[in-house]
Design an enzyme around this catalytic site. Sequence first.
Site, short mmCIF file in Angstrom:
data_model
loop_
_atom_site.label_atom_id
_atom_site.label_comp_id
_atom_site.label_asym_id
_atom_site.label_seq_id
_atom_site.Cartn_x
_atom_site.Cartn_y
_atom_site.Cartn_z
N ASP A 39 0.98 -1.16 -0.18
CA ASP A 39 0.09 0.01 -0.26
C ASP A 39 1.00 1.18 -0.13
O ASP A 39 1.76 1.28 0.67
CB ASP A 39 -0.93 -0.19 1.19
CG ASP A 39 -2.13 1.00 1.02
OD1 ASP A 39 -2.95 0.46 0.97
OD2 ASP A 39 -1.73 2.08 1.10
N GLU A 105 -12.04 3.65 -1.51
CA GLU A 105 -11.42 4.82 -2.44
C GLU A 105 -11.07 4.41 -3.84
O GLU A 105 -11.27 4.88 -4.84
CB GLU A 105 -10.28 5.29 -1.72
CG GLU A 105 -10.13 6.13 -0.79
CD GLU A 105 -8.65 6.19 -0.09
OE1 GLU A 105 -7.55 6.31 -0.94
OE2 GLU A 105 -8.51 6.25 1.05
N VAL A 106 -10.84 3.16 -4.10
CA VAL A 106 -10.39 2.53 -5.29
C VAL A 106 -11.28 1.54 -5.53
O VAL A 106 -11.59 0.41 -5.15
CB VAL A 106 -8.81 1.83 -5.26
CG1 VAL A 106 -8.67 1.36 -6.64
CG2 VAL A 106 -7.96 3.04 -4.76
N HIS A 110 -10.44 -5.26 -3.54
CA HIS A 110 -9.07 -5.63 -3.06
C HIS A 110 -9.23 -6.02 -1.67
O HIS A 110 -10.03 -5.78 -1.01
CB HIS A 110 -8.01 -4.43 -3.34
CG HIS A 110 -8.48 -2.97 -2.69
ND1 HIS A 110 -9.40 -2.52 -3.51
CD2 HIS A 110 -8.36 -2.44 -1.46
CE1 HIS A 110 -9.91 -1.11 -2.69
NE2 HIS A 110 -9.32 -1.28 -1.58
N HIS A 112 -7.32 -5.96 1.82
CA HIS A 112 -6.12 -5.33 2.52
C HIS A 112 -5.59 -6.34 3.72
O HIS A 112 -6.40 -6.79 4.36
CB HIS A 112 -6.49 -4.03 3.61
CG HIS A 112 -7.21 -3.12 2.82
ND1 HIS A 112 -6.29 -1.69 2.90
CD2 HIS A 112 -7.94 -2.55 2.09
CE1 HIS A 112 -7.14 -0.79 1.99
NE2 HIS A 112 -8.21 -1.32 1.91
P1 5GP Z 1 -9.90 1.56 0.00
O1 5GP Z 1 -10.19 2.42 0.88
O2 5GP Z 1 -10.36 1.67 -1.49
O3 5GP Z 1 -10.15 0.04 0.47
O4 5GP Z 1 -8.23 1.28 -0.15
C1 5GP Z 1 -7.32 1.78 -1.28
C2 5GP Z 1 -5.90 1.59 -0.84
O5 5GP Z 1 -5.17 1.87 -1.84
C3 5GP Z 1 -5.41 2.67 0.38
O6 5GP Z 1 -4.92 2.22 1.57
C4 5GP Z 1 -4.81 3.55 -0.56
O7 5GP Z 1 -3.34 3.93 0.43
C5 5GP Z 1 -3.97 2.51 -1.51
N1 5GP Z 1 -3.58 3.18 -2.65
C6 5GP Z 1 -4.32 4.35 -3.15
N2 5GP Z 1 -3.39 4.81 -4.45
C7 5GP Z 1 -2.30 3.88 -4.47
C8 5GP Z 1 -1.40 3.95 -5.65
O8 5GP Z 1 -1.36 4.50 -6.42
N3 5GP Z 1 -0.45 2.76 -5.29
C9 5GP Z 1 -0.73 2.02 -4.12
N4 5GP Z 1 0.25 1.16 -4.09
N5 5GP Z 1 -1.60 2.10 -3.11
C10 5GP Z 1 -2.69 2.94 -3.52
#
Ligand code: 5GP
Length: 124
Positions: A39, A105-106, A110, A112
């Site tokens: 991450d 966010e993404v 995925h 974690h």
């Molecule tokens: P979510 O909130 O979608 O569950 O988690 C998205 C995760 O992706 C976050 O922990 C954030 O730090 C990580 N993340 C966002 N952009 C990038 C990126 O460009 N590269 C990597 N390696 N992680 C990212």
Amino acid sequence: MAVKGTGPYNPENIFAKILRGDIPCKKVFENEWVLAFQDIAPKAAVHVLIIPKKPYVSFIDFTKSASEDEISGVMKAAGKIASDLGVDETGYRVITNAGENSGQEVPHFHLHLLGGQPLPPFPV
Ligand code: 5GP
């Protein structure tokens, strides 16, 4: 920004770009089903993101749309990654966010994997 945990899949999301090799990542593991990488903003000493190679927006999208082989392949890969990183000795957490209420966010499904240190009480 929070996203909806349902389709349609947006191929311009950041993990799709990582999968295409358009932007770099610190790769931890790869096989036919998954890519796993560090991450970019780690919330723990070990913070690895495990993503299917195919396009799913969220956990429900994945469980509805993926084949049995793929679901098994992704889960077994996650277990192997956790085991290889040694977190089973000390404990770890596997979570997935989906949709606006979770703060996803993404919009590419995925997992974690968090560990390597005592984690704060759930939710992290
Ligand atoms: P979510 O909130 O979608 O569950 O988690 C998205 C995760 O992706 C976050 O922990 C954030 O730090 C990580 N993340 C966002 N952009 C990038 C990126 O460009 N590269 C990597 N390696 N992680 C990212």
